[in-house]
Design an enzyme around this catalytic site. Structure first.
Site, mmCIF file in Angstrom:
data_model
loop_
_atom_site.group_PDB
_atom_site.id
_atom_site.type_symbol
_atom_site.label_atom_id
_atom_site.label_comp_id
_atom_site.label_asym_id
_atom_site.label_seq_id
_atom_site.Cartn_x
_atom_site.Cartn_y
_atom_site.Cartn_z
ATOM 1 N N LYS A 152 0.901 -1.067 0.016
ATOM 2 C CA LYS A 152 0.014 -0.006 0.143
ATOM 3 C C LYS A 152 0.772 1.272 0.100
ATOM 4 O O LYS A 152 2.202 1.156 -0.049
ATOM 5 C CB LYS A 152 -0.945 -0.042 1.264
ATOM 6 C CG LYS A 152 -2.005 -1.268 0.997
ATOM 7 C CD LYS A 152 -3.231 -1.063 0.391
ATOM 8 C CE LYS A 152 -3.982 -2.114 -0.417
ATOM 9 N NZ LYS A 152 -4.568 -2.982 0.685
HETATM 10 C C1 LIG Z 1 -5.547 -4.002 1.129
HETATM 11 C C2 LIG Z 1 -7.243 -3.626 1.099
HETATM 12 C C3 LIG Z 1 -8.023 -3.713 2.263
HETATM 13 C C4 LIG Z 1 -7.710 -4.516 3.572
HETATM 14 O O1 LIG Z 1 -6.419 -4.299 3.926
HETATM 15 P P1 LIG Z 1 -5.482 -5.369 4.610
HETATM 16 O O2 LIG Z 1 -4.494 -4.657 5.410
HETATM 17 O O3 LIG Z 1 -4.984 -6.163 3.435
HETATM 18 O O4 LIG Z 1 -6.265 -6.216 5.497
HETATM 19 C C5 LIG Z 1 -9.480 -3.579 2.267
HETATM 20 N N1 LIG Z 1 -9.742 -3.013 1.029
HETATM 21 C C6 LIG Z 1 -8.937 -2.883 0.049
HETATM 22 C C7 LIG Z 1 -9.918 -2.195 -1.195
HETATM 23 C C8 LIG Z 1 -7.779 -2.953 -0.057
HETATM 24 O O5 LIG Z 1 -6.875 -2.990 -1.117
#
Ligand SMILES: *Cc1c(COP(=O)(O)O)cnc(C)c1O
Length: 344
Positions: A152
Site C-alpha cells: 500500500k
Molecule cells: C488492502 C485492502 C484492504 C484490506 O487491507 P489489509 O491490510 O490487506 O487487510 C481492504 N480493502 C481494499 C480495497 C484493499 O485494497
C-alpha cells in the site's frame, strides 16, 4: 503493543488532524468500524462488488450482509443511482471503496448517506494521502479505514488504522482491538499490564504490535517522497497512454490522488487474459483488481440482481506495475510491449 504504537498513532493523528486507532490490518479496521457503529445480524451494508475480498469479509464478519453494488464506469467508485435501488429498511451503512486512490464523487456519497440516514465507512485502503477538494481523505467525513499492508501507499509490514472525528467510535475500537479489555490501551501505553479488568463486549486480538508501528513511523516520514514518486509515475503512464486505441484510463488528478495501483481497461478486444499472459512472458507482471465479489461462492446469493456493468468492467481490467522503485524507462518498456500486444 506499547509506546511505539502510541507514537505512530500520534503521528498519524497529526497527519489527519483527527483521532486514530491502529490495528493489525485494514480488514480488521473495517470490521471493528462496522461493529463500533452497531452493525450486526440482519443489517445490510452497501459496497461495490469490485473491491478486495477484505471489504466483503469485514461485513460478513460483523454478521451483516454485504450488498454488492455497481461502480461508476469512469471512476470505478460506487454508483449511487444503483445504490439507491438497493436500499431496504435494514441498510445501516454504505462502504465506498476509493478505487486505485481516487474517491469519485465523495460529496454525493455523504449527501446520499444523510438523506437515507446511513453511516459511511470509507474503505480508504488505496487512498492514503489522497486529497478530495483539498481535504486529506480521513481528515473529514464519518469513518475512514486505511491499510498498511506491504504494497500500500505506506506500510508497517502489516497494519491498518481507523480515522474518525467520532471519539466514541475510537474508544470502542481501542477496547475491541484488545479482546474487549476495557481501557487496556492506556495501560499498555504506560507500560502496565491489566490483571484486574472488565470485559463487557465482544473483542478481537486486532491490536498493532510495536514492531509494526516502528516500521510505520519510518514509512510515514518517507511518505512525502514515496507519494511524489507514485504520482509522477502515474502521470508518466497517463502521458504515454493518453490516446491509444482500445485503452481507457481512469482520469485522476494526480496532484490530489496518491495512486495505490495504476489500472487501465482494454476495451473492445476480449483479449485481456491473453495480453496478460504475453506480458508475463516478457517479464511484466500485471494484476486484475478485482474479481467481482458477488461471483464468489460465499457471496453468490448477495446480489439482488445481476451486475452486468461490473462484469464487463472486470473483463477489461489490467493493473500495470506501479511502485516507488519503478523507473520511467521501465514504464516505456511496459507501455511499448502492451501496445504491441493490443495491436497483434
Ligand atoms: C488492502 C485492502 C484492504 C484490506 O487491507 P489489509 O491490510 O490487506 O487487510 C481492504 N480493502 C481494499 C480495497 C484493499 O485494497
Amino acid at each position: 503493543m506499547g509506546k511505539d504504537v502510541e507514537e505512530f498513532e500520534n503521528k498519524l493523528s497529526s497527519f489527519f488532524e483527527r483521532p486514530v486507532a491502529c490495528v493489525v490490518n485494514g480488514t480488521a479496521a473495517l470490521h471493528l468500524s462496522l461493529e463500533a457503529i452497531g452493525v450486526s445480524f440482519g443489517d445490510e451494508v452497501i459496497v461495490p462488488s469490485l473491491t478486495y475480498i477484505g471489504s466483503f469479509q469485514s461485513i460478513s464478519a460483523s454478521r451483516a450482509k454485504p450488498v454488492p453494488c455497481v461502480v461508476d464506469s469512469e471512476t470505478l467508485t460506487i454508483d449511487l443511482n444503483s445504490a439507491e435501488k438497493l436500499l431496504t429498511p435494514n441498510t445501516k451503512a454504505i462502504m465506498p471503496v476509493h478505487y486505485s486512490g481516487g474517491v469519485g464523487a465523495l460529496d454525493e456519497v455523504y449527501l446520499f448517506a444523510k438523506k437515507y440516514n446511513l453511516r459511511v465507512i470509507e474503505d480508504a485502503a488505496h487512498a492514503f494521502g489522497t486529497s478530495y477538494k483539498n481535504n486529506r481523505i480521513g481528515s473529514v467525513g464519518d469513518i475512514s479505514c486505511f491499510s498498511f499492508d506491504g504494497i500500500k501507499n505506506i506500510t508497517s509490514g502489516e497494519g491498518g488504522c481507523i480515522v474518525t472525528g467520532d471519539i466514541e467510535i475510537i474508544n470502542k475500537v481501542r477496547d475491541a482491538r484488545l479482546l474487549g479489555v476495557e481501557k487496556d490501551t492506556q495501560k499498555r501505553y504506560s507500560g502496565e499490564r491489566s490483571w484486574n479488568f472488565k470485559v463487557s463486549s465482544q473483542g478481537y486480538r486486532y491490536h498493532m504490535s510495536n514492531i509494526m508501528a516502528s516500521i510505520g513511523i519510518v514509512q510515514l516520514e518517507k511518505f512525502h517522497e514515496l507519494s511524489k514518486k507514485r504520482q509522477s509515475l502515474a502521470k508518466y503512464y497517463d502521458k504515454l497512454l493518453r490516446e491509444i486505441n482500445y485503452i481507457k484510463r481512469i482520469n485522476h488528478n494526480y496532484d490530489q490522488v496518491v495512486p495505490h495501483i495504476y489500472t487501465i481497461r482494454i476495451q473492445g478486444t476480449n483479449k485481456r487474459d491473453s495480453i496478460r499472459e504475453s506480458l508475463l512472458k516478457k517479464g511484466i507482471e500485471t494484476g486484475v483488481h478485482y474479481f467481482p465479489n458477488h461471483h464468489l461462492d460465499f457471496y453468490k446469493n448477495t446480489a439482488k440482481k445481476p451486475l452486468p456493468i461490473t462484469d464487463r468492467i472486470y473483463s477489461e481490467l489490467i493493473t500495470l506495475p506501479l511502485h516507488p522503485d519503478l523507473k520511467e524507462a521501465e514504464i516505456d518498456f511496459i507501455v511499448h510491449e502492451l501496445i504491441e500486444e493490443i495491436n497483434k
